[in-house]
Motif scaffolding. Structure first.
Motif, PDB file in Angstrom:
ATOM      1  N   GLY A   1      49.632  20.636   2.643  1.00 57.71           N
ATOM      2  CA  GLY A   1      49.989  19.102   2.166  1.00 57.71           C
ATOM      3  C   GLY A   1      50.190  18.273   3.431  1.00 57.71           C
ATOM      4  N   PHE A   2      50.900  18.977   4.483  1.00 58.51           N
ATOM      5  CA  PHE A   2      50.908  18.168   5.887  1.00 58.51           C
ATOM      6  C   PHE A   2      49.671  17.924   6.512  1.00 58.51           C
ATOM      7  CE2 PHE A   2      51.209  18.535  10.485  1.00 58.51           C
ATOM      8  CZ  PHE A   2      52.288  17.641  10.741  1.00 58.51           C
ATOM      9  N   MET A   3      48.582  18.776   6.211  1.00 56.67           N
ATOM     10  CA  MET A   3      47.317  18.747   6.767  1.00 56.67           C
ATOM     11  C   MET A   3      46.588  17.448   6.028  1.00 56.67           C
ATOM     12  SD  MET A   3      47.259  20.611   9.624  1.00 56.67           S
ATOM     13  CE  MET A   3      45.486  20.402   9.802  1.00 56.67           C
ATOM     14  N   VAL A   4      46.674  17.680   4.987  1.00 53.47           N
ATOM     15  CA  VAL A   4      46.068  16.547   4.125  1.00 53.47           C
ATOM     16  C   VAL A   4      46.459  15.167   4.483  1.00 53.47           C
ATOM     17  CG1 VAL A   4      45.904  15.593   1.693  1.00 53.47           C
ATOM     18  CG2 VAL A   4      45.551  17.984   1.971  1.00 53.47           C
ATOM     19  N   PHE A   5      48.191  15.155   4.717  1.00 50.39           N
ATOM     20  CA  PHE A   5      48.615  13.732   5.191  1.00 50.39           C
ATOM     21  C   PHE A   5      48.210  13.332   6.447  1.00 50.39           C
ATOM     22  CE2 PHE A   5      52.268  11.915   7.576  1.00 50.39           C
ATOM     23  CZ  PHE A   5      52.189  10.821   6.923  1.00 50.39           C
ATOM     24  N   ILE A   6      47.839  14.621   7.569  1.00 53.90           N
ATOM     25  CA  ILE A   6      47.442  13.838   8.856  1.00 53.90           C
ATOM     26  C   ILE A   6      46.183  13.488   8.640  1.00 53.90           C
ATOM     27  CG2 ILE A   6      46.792  14.695  10.869  1.00 53.90           C
ATOM     28  CD1 ILE A   6      50.002  14.330  10.761  1.00 53.90           C
ATOM     29  N   THR A   7      45.318  14.171   7.927  1.00 53.84           N
ATOM     30  CA  THR A   7      43.958  13.766   7.802  1.00 53.84           C
ATOM     31  C   THR A   7      43.816  12.196   7.156  1.00 53.84           C
ATOM     32  OG1 THR A   7      43.122  16.045   7.317  1.00 53.84           O
ATOM     33  CG2 THR A   7      41.798  14.281   6.454  1.00 53.84           C
ATOM     34  N   ILE A   8      44.579  11.968   6.192  1.00 58.78           N
ATOM     35  CA  ILE A   8      44.744  10.800   5.449  1.00 58.78           C
ATOM     36  C   ILE A   8      44.965   9.586   6.625  1.00 58.78           C
ATOM     37  CG2 ILE A   8      45.575   9.085   3.824  1.00 58.78           C
ATOM     38  CD1 ILE A   8      45.775  11.637   2.017  1.00 58.78           C
ATOM     39  N   ILE A   9      46.307   9.850   7.446  1.00 55.70           N
ATOM     40  CA  ILE A   9      46.495   8.983   8.286  1.00 55.70           C
ATOM     41  C   ILE A   9      45.441   8.509   9.405  1.00 55.70           C
ATOM     42  CG2 ILE A   9      48.102   8.742  10.419  1.00 55.70           C
ATOM     43  CD1 ILE A   9      49.370   7.900   7.785  1.00 55.70           C
ATOM     44  N   ARG A  10      44.715   9.601   9.846  1.00 56.89           N
ATOM     45  CA  ARG A  10      43.641   9.535  10.840  1.00 56.89           C
ATOM     46  C   ARG A  10      42.602   8.904  10.130  1.00 56.89           C
ATOM     47  NH1 ARG A  10      41.589  14.962  12.530  1.00 56.89           N
ATOM     48  NH2 ARG A  10      40.497  13.812  13.993  1.00 56.89           N
ATOM     49  N   LYS A  11      42.233   8.751   8.780  1.00 55.57           N
ATOM     50  CA  LYS A  11      41.387   7.973   8.416  1.00 55.57           C
ATOM     51  C   LYS A  11      41.686   6.793   8.166  1.00 55.57           C
ATOM     52  CE  LYS A  11      38.316  11.488   7.425  1.00 55.57           C
ATOM     53  NZ  LYS A  11      37.007  11.469   8.335  1.00 55.57           N
ATOM     54  N   ILE A  12      43.112   5.987   8.169  1.00 57.25           N
ATOM     55  CA  ILE A  12      43.231   4.685   8.063  1.00 57.25           C
ATOM     56  C   ILE A  12      42.729   3.934   9.300  1.00 57.25           C
ATOM     57  CG2 ILE A  12      45.212   2.880   8.037  1.00 57.25           C
ATOM     58  CD1 ILE A  12      46.615   5.218   6.455  1.00 57.25           C
ATOM     59  N   PRO A  13      42.017   2.958   9.208  1.00 57.07           N
ATOM     60  CA  PRO A  13      41.392   2.237  10.388  1.00 57.07           C
ATOM     61  C   PRO A  13      42.188   1.686  11.299  1.00 57.07           C
ATOM     62  CG  PRO A  13      40.136   1.544   8.380  1.00 57.07           C
ATOM     63  CD  PRO A  13      41.298   2.506   7.793  1.00 57.07           C
ATOM     64  N   PHE A  14      43.537   1.140  10.804  1.00 54.70           N
ATOM     65  CA  PHE A  14      44.251   0.264  11.784  1.00 54.70           C
ATOM     66  C   PHE A  14      45.055   1.338  12.482  1.00 54.70           C
ATOM     67  CE2 PHE A  14      48.814  -0.344  12.484  1.00 54.70           C
ATOM     68  CZ  PHE A  14      48.782  -1.510  13.097  1.00 54.70           C
ATOM     69  N   PHE A  15      45.552   2.555  12.112  1.00 50.92           N
ATOM     70  CA  PHE A  15      45.886   3.595  13.020  1.00 50.92           C
ATOM     71  C   PHE A  15      45.121   4.208  13.987  1.00 50.92           C
ATOM     72  CE2 PHE A  15      48.699   3.698   9.193  1.00 50.92           C
ATOM     73  CZ  PHE A  15      50.106   3.612   9.887  1.00 50.92           C
ATOM     74  N   ARG A  16      43.715   4.561  13.687  1.00 53.91           N
ATOM     75  CA  ARG A  16      42.672   4.868  14.512  1.00 53.91           C
ATOM     76  C   ARG A  16      42.230   4.005  15.578  1.00 53.91           C
ATOM     77  NH1 ARG A  16      40.158   9.311  14.199  1.00 53.91           N
ATOM     78  NH2 ARG A  16      38.216   9.485  15.270  1.00 53.91           N
ATOM     79  N   VAL A  17      42.151   2.937  15.111  1.00 52.66           N
ATOM     80  CA  VAL A  17      41.849   1.927  16.097  1.00 52.66           C
ATOM     81  C   VAL A  17      42.841   1.442  17.129  1.00 52.66           C
ATOM     82  CG1 VAL A  17      40.949  -0.550  16.520  1.00 52.66           C
ATOM     83  CG2 VAL A  17      39.904   0.771  14.619  1.00 52.66           C
ATOM     84  N   THR A  18      44.064   1.273  16.680  1.00 55.91           N
ATOM     85  CA  THR A  18      45.119   1.002  17.577  1.00 55.91           C
ATOM     86  C   THR A  18      45.387   1.998  18.763  1.00 55.91           C
ATOM     87  OG1 THR A  18      46.321  -0.159  15.764  1.00 55.91           O
ATOM     88  CG2 THR A  18      47.657   0.528  17.776  1.00 55.91           C
ATOM     89  N   PHE A  19      45.281   3.533  18.071  1.00 60.33           N
ATOM     90  CA  PHE A  19      45.462   4.502  19.050  1.00 60.33           C
ATOM     91  C   PHE A  19      44.412   4.716  19.801  1.00 60.33           C
ATOM     92  CE2 PHE A  19      44.484   9.108  19.687  1.00 60.33           C
ATOM     93  CZ  PHE A  19      45.470   9.693  20.581  1.00 60.33           C
ATOM     94  N   ASP A  20      42.883   4.414  19.431  1.00 61.18           N
ATOM     95  CA  ASP A  20      41.901   4.740  20.186  1.00 61.18           C
ATOM     96  C   ASP A  20      41.864   3.564  21.557  1.00 61.18           C
ATOM     97  OD1 ASP A  20      41.106   6.683  18.835  1.00 61.18           O
ATOM     98  OD2 ASP A  20      39.117   5.588  18.083  1.00 61.18           O
ATOM     99  N   ASN A  21      42.351   2.218  21.097  1.00 61.38           N
ATOM    100  CA  ASN A  21      42.519   1.092  22.028  1.00 61.38           C
ATOM    101  C   ASN A  21      43.578   1.380  23.092  1.00 61.38           C
ATOM    102  OD1 ASN A  21      40.409  -0.248  20.879  1.00 61.38           O
ATOM    103  ND2 ASN A  21      41.909  -1.490  19.674  1.00 61.38           N
TER     104      ASN A  21
END
Length: 239
Positions: A111-131
């Motif tokens: 369940g935790f791994m699924v949660f992390i995967t979903i968070i990583r797929k959300i554009p806002f979090f990924r773009v913010t982190f990458d920037n």
């Protein structure tokens, strides 16, 4: 060590491991490695699995990349020791606890791994982190007058690359794209330009590239390095 504490530490290490992979992938991309190659190299170095001779040339041909690779290998060794030690302690704790429910713990982890995967797929979090990572890594890796490049993909020497214009190159200074002849003479196509909060996707030949623009271009990597006055030592022949 209690079972709950061991699980928490394991989850923390998983998050840290994934985060480190993302960080070093972006750092390799900034030095001229495409995203797929960068991630492959980072995972290979962290897990000490090794990598093919052809792929390794991308790393060993650049002094900056070699330093980054050494740092990744050190992280990998630390993580391997920590994870093995943790798993041994977890097995010992589980064997002593007769009430331990292995199935429930596995469900928690999944369940935790699924949660992390979903968070990583959300554009806002990924773009913010990458920037954030790009901004910090760029300041560390490049000089103030360099135009940092982030390569997204490589097609046998032709690349899609984002360039931050810190200093407008001589070939583009006060010239329109048509006047600069970068398309005709160098085979470089400007795909879009981001200027402050404005994203220009339909690029006119009369457009002028300005300081602080973020420019997405396609063309031969060697020509892009030449036109945008990037240091060749940051790039390898196979990049």
């Amino acid at each position: 060590m209690s079972i709950n504490l061991a699980l928490l530490i394991l989850l923390f290490l998983v998050i840290l491991y994934i985060t480190i992979i993302e960080i070093f992938t972006i750092i390799f991309m900034i030095t001229g490695v495409s995203s797929t190659r960068a991630k492959f190299q980072v995972i290979s170095l962290l897990t000490n699995c090794g990598f093919t001779t052809t792929e390794s040339e991308i790393i060993v041909s650049s002094r900056k990349r070699r330093k980054i690779a050494i740092t990744i290998m050190l992280f990998g060794n630390i993580f391997n020791v920590a994870i093995v030690s943790l798993l041994v302690n977890m097995v010992i704790s589980f064997s002593k606890n007769k009430d331990f429910n292995a199935f429930r713990s596995i469900l928690y982890l999944l369940g935790f791994m699924v949660f992390i995967t979903i968070i990583r797929k959300i554009p806002f979090f990924r773009v913010t982190f990458d920037n954030i990572v790009k901004r910090i890594a760029t300041k560390v890796i490049f000089t103030k007058k360099a135009n940092p490049m982030l390569i997204f993909d490589n097609f046998h020497g032709f690349v899609i690359v984002e360039i931050k214009i810190v200093e407008v190159p001589e070939k583009l200074n006060n010239r329109t794209l048509l006047e600069s002849t970068i398309s005709k003479d160098y085979g470089i196509r400007v795909l879009n330009i981001k200027r402050d909060d404005l994203l220009m996707g339909d690029i006119s030949k009369d457009e002028v590239i300005m300081k602080n623009d973020r420019v997405l271009v396609y063309g031969p990597l060697a020509n892009i390095i030449d036109v945008f006055e990037q240091k060749p030592s940051l790039y390898s022949r196979a990049s």
